[in-house]
Motif scaffolding. Structure first.
Motif, short mmCIF file in Angstrom:
data_model
loop_
_atom_site.label_atom_id
_atom_site.label_comp_id
_atom_site.label_asym_id
_atom_site.label_seq_id
_atom_site.Cartn_x
_atom_site.Cartn_y
_atom_site.Cartn_z
N ARG A 162 1.03 -1.31 -0.11
CA ARG A 162 -0.01 -0.02 -0.01
C ARG A 162 0.92 1.30 -0.02
O ARG A 162 1.74 1.36 0.93
N VAL A 163 0.84 1.88 -1.10
CA VAL A 163 1.80 3.01 -1.07
C VAL A 163 0.90 4.57 -1.47
O VAL A 163 -0.21 4.23 -1.93
N SER A 164 1.80 5.42 -1.17
CA SER A 164 1.07 6.84 -1.45
C SER A 164 1.24 7.15 -2.99
O SER A 164 2.33 6.90 -3.68
N ASP A 166 1.72 10.10 -4.30
CA ASP A 166 3.03 11.08 -4.36
C ASP A 166 4.29 10.35 -4.40
O ASP A 166 5.22 10.93 -4.89
N SER A 167 4.54 9.12 -4.00
CA SER A 167 5.91 8.41 -3.76
C SER A 167 6.01 7.82 -5.09
O SER A 167 7.24 7.26 -5.17
N GLN A 168 5.07 7.54 -6.20
CA GLN A 168 5.34 6.74 -7.16
C GLN A 168 5.60 7.84 -8.50
O GLN A 168 5.13 8.82 -8.34
N VAL A 169 6.44 7.28 -9.30
CA VAL A 169 6.55 8.05 -10.57
C VAL A 169 5.40 7.84 -11.79
O VAL A 169 5.60 6.65 -12.35
N LEU A 170 4.50 8.69 -11.53
CA LEU A 170 3.26 8.40 -12.46
C LEU A 170 3.01 9.77 -13.27
O LEU A 170 3.14 10.80 -12.75
N ASP A 171 2.66 9.52 -14.50
CA ASP A 171 2.38 10.55 -15.22
C ASP A 171 1.06 11.28 -15.04
O ASP A 171 0.15 10.56 -14.31
N SER A 172 0.49 12.25 -15.53
CA SER A 172 -0.94 12.79 -15.43
C SER A 172 -1.87 12.10 -15.79
O SER A 172 -3.01 11.84 -15.33
N PHE A 200 -0.85 -0.87 -10.53
CA PHE A 200 -1.35 0.15 -9.61
C PHE A 200 -3.05 -0.08 -9.60
O PHE A 200 -3.51 0.10 -10.79
N ALA A 201 -3.66 -0.08 -8.35
CA ALA A 201 -4.90 0.24 -8.42
C ALA A 201 -5.40 1.12 -7.18
O ALA A 201 -4.67 1.24 -6.29
N PRO A 202 -6.53 2.05 -7.26
CA PRO A 202 -6.79 2.70 -6.36
C PRO A 202 -7.31 2.07 -5.14
O PRO A 202 -8.14 0.99 -5.07
N TRP A 203 -6.65 2.57 -3.87
CA TRP A 203 -7.20 2.04 -2.61
C TRP A 203 -8.25 2.67 -1.94
O TRP A 203 -8.21 3.62 -1.31
N GLY A 204 -9.50 2.28 -2.46
CA GLY A 204 -10.91 2.97 -1.85
C GLY A 204 -10.86 4.35 -2.10
O GLY A 204 -10.75 4.69 -3.39
N ASN A 205 -11.34 5.13 -1.31
CA ASN A 205 -11.47 6.63 -1.40
C ASN A 205 -10.18 7.29 -0.94
O ASN A 205 -10.39 8.72 -0.96
N LEU A 210 -2.88 0.53 -4.19
CA LEU A 210 -2.32 -0.96 -4.27
C LEU A 210 -1.41 -1.06 -5.25
O LEU A 210 -1.76 -0.90 -6.60
N LYS A 211 -0.30 -1.42 -4.81
CA LYS A 211 0.80 -1.87 -5.82
C LYS A 211 1.23 -3.34 -5.92
O LYS A 211 1.54 -3.81 -4.67
N LEU A 212 1.21 -3.94 -6.86
CA LEU A 212 1.46 -5.13 -6.96
C LEU A 212 2.73 -5.11 -8.11
O LEU A 212 2.96 -4.93 -9.20
N GLY A 213 3.82 -5.88 -7.39
CA GLY A 213 5.22 -5.73 -8.06
C GLY A 213 6.32 -5.32 -7.39
O GLY A 213 6.00 -4.70 -6.28
#
Length: 517
Positions: A162-164, A166-172, A200-205, A210-213
């Motif tokens: 379970r990650v934030s 903001d801590s992941q390198v994701l584009d807009s 990556f999948a959204p963790w609820g609201n 959720l990060k698998l890998g």
């Protein structure tokens, strides 16, 4: 020699082919086993989540609908069956069917097992796993979810966190898709090859994800496997080539022993040079064998000459005493018979000396002669020796050839003498030539040569059945001398097939004047 090296090269090529073929099968089996292990590791968490979902479905119809929903979500086939034997532990088993699809069995309880059929790890499978994981967590109160999440993560063989966001390198664009509740797959590539990916999948609201890998893609030929395989191929080739070379060395050593066994004591021992490999050793020993053979032949010639000359002295004395006995009135019949025997021994000694002298001569001097008159003179001379035999000479054209007069005369006289002794009434000598070859035929009308003797007729001291002719005499050296003289003229002699009598044909090449051979 060419055949030997072809066999060596062929053996090496076959060895390389066998090693490469064996390596291919070994690599295939290793990769098949590795992929099954990889697939079992990737599916462990997914199968656990499906099992949990099945156990919650108390009604059979609800369970079937739930399985259909999950199968559609993951693009796989799902069913529940009874195991063939009661499993004693939770273990994943895989089998590959004829369509190259994998059938995975996973125990649910003692009476049931989950059967999953798929092509391999896919995006649908991983995103479906993430959906089941979030759905499983949603069944528990919020304060228990972290503990349940940690418990479930232990069932996976790849990390889940379970990650934030903001801590992941994701584009807009990726963040926007996550905001809409979609899942995002990010691939990590190297040299245009996909090595791993994250889901990556959204963790609820919440703002968490959720990060698998990272989930590793199966790599068929990792560096360690390639290095190990290359080393194994080199070792196998080295062993096979060593075996081939060992066999060759053994054969060469065997030949060396056979060469050494050919009367080595007849010459002075020569020390073999040091630091020679097996090929050079064999070459050196063959050279030594050639020297031994040469000396043996020289010794044989010397022995024949010595024995023949030494025999002539007592024979001459015996003939002289026979003449004396005939003059003092001793039985002339007995004396004449003894003289005839002595003459036969003299003829034998003469033939032996002639054969040895001709065999010893490596080169002869020839001159160009007109053969028609030369041969006719020899044929006419035979009519005096054999008055009851009709000799005829036929020449189709004017023939010129390079010959040694003395040896050629001896050759033709031997053939004519042989033909006259066996002939019924006639001997024919025929001469012809073309641009390259002179052909001489000697034909008699005698009983001919039997089939058994045809293969041996030119061998020294060979005599066929004495019943062929009552006039048969001699010691089997005449035709051997003929063949030797023909060979020294670079020609060929053969016994031709004929219905009656014997037909010898000599072919001589037309050579320039004064040529030696």
């Amino acid at each position: 020699m060419q055949t030997l090296f072809l066999r060596i090269y062929g053996s090496v090529i076959v060895a390389i082919s066998l090693v490469l073929l064996l390596t291919y099968f070994v690599f295939s089996e290793i990769n098949h086993h590795r992929y099954q292990q990889h697939l079992a590791e990737q599916l462990s968490g997914t199968l656990y989540l499906i099992k949990q979902g099945i156990e919650r479905q108390k009604d059979t119809a609800d369970r079937e609908r739930w399985l259909e929903l999950v199968a559609s979500l993951m693009n796989v086939s799902l069913s529940v069956s009874s195991p063939s034997k009661v499993p004693n532990q939770i273990n994943i088993s895989l089998q590959q069917n004829e369509q190259n699809r994998y059938r995975v069995s996973y125990p649910i309880n003692a009476q049931q097992q989950l059967d999953l059929t798929l092509n391999g790890v896919s995006e649908h499978l991983v995103t479906g796993t993430a959906f089941l994981l979030l759905n499983e967590l949603g069944l528990y109160p919020a304060q228990q979810r972290q503990m349940i999440f940690q418990s479930i993560s232990s069932e996976f063989n790849y990390p889940i966190h379970r990650v934030s966001s903001d801590s992941q390198v994701l584009d807009s664009e990726q963040l926007e898709r996550l905001t809409r509740g979609e899942m995002v797959i990010i691939w990590q590539t190297e040299f245009d090859s996909s090595l791993s990916f994250d889901v990556f999948a959204p963790w609820g609201n919440s703002q968490d994800l959720l990060k698998l890998g990272t989930i590793n893609v199966f790599e068929q030929y990792p560096t360690w496997l390639l290095v190990s395989g290359f080393a194994a191929v080199l070792v196998a080739l080295a062993l096979l080539i060593l075996l081939i070379l060992r066999l060759i060395v053994n054969r060469l050593t065997y030949i060396q022993h056979k060469v050494d066994a050919i009367e080595p004591e007849l010459i002075e021992a020569t020390k073999m040079p040091e630091h020679l490999d097996v090929i050079n050793q064999l070459t050196w020993k063959i050279d030594q064998m050639a020297l031994r053979i040469k000396r043996l032949i020289a010794q044989k010639h010397q022995m024949f000459r010595a024995v023949s000359h030494d025999l002539r002295t007592p024979l001459s004395k015996a003939q002289f005493r026979l003449e004396a006995l005939s003059q003092i009135g001793v039985d002339n019949t007995l004396v004449e018979q003894t003289k005839a025997d002595m003459n036969q021994l003299n003829l034998l000694i003469g033939d032996l000396l002639s054969y040895e002298k001709i065999s010893e001569s490596e080169r002869i001097t020839k001159e160009t002669l007109e053969l028609n008159h030369f041969i006719m003179t020899i044929v006419d001379g035979m009519t005096i020796v054999f008055p009851k035999v009709k000799f005829s000479f036929e020449a189709q054209n004017f023939c010129v050839a390079a010959i040694n007069k003395q040896l050629f005369t001896r050759m033709l006289e031997n053939l004519l003498n042989n033909a006259a002794r066996f002939a019924e009434s006639s001997v024919v000598v025929a001469l012809s030539s073309n641009d390259t070859t002179t052909v001489l035929d000697i034909i008699d009308d005698g009983p001919g040569v039997d089939e058994k003797s045809k293969a041996h007729i030119f061998e020294p001291f060979y005599q066929q059945d004495q019943s062929r002719s009552a006039n048969c005499s001699g010691y089997g050296l005449g035709l051997a001398i003929v063949k030797q003289i023909v060979s020294q003229h670079a020609g060929e002699i053969e016994l031709m097939a004929t219905s009656q009598g014997a037909h010898f044909r000599i072919r001589l090449p037309n050579q320039a004047e004064g040529e030696e051979s």
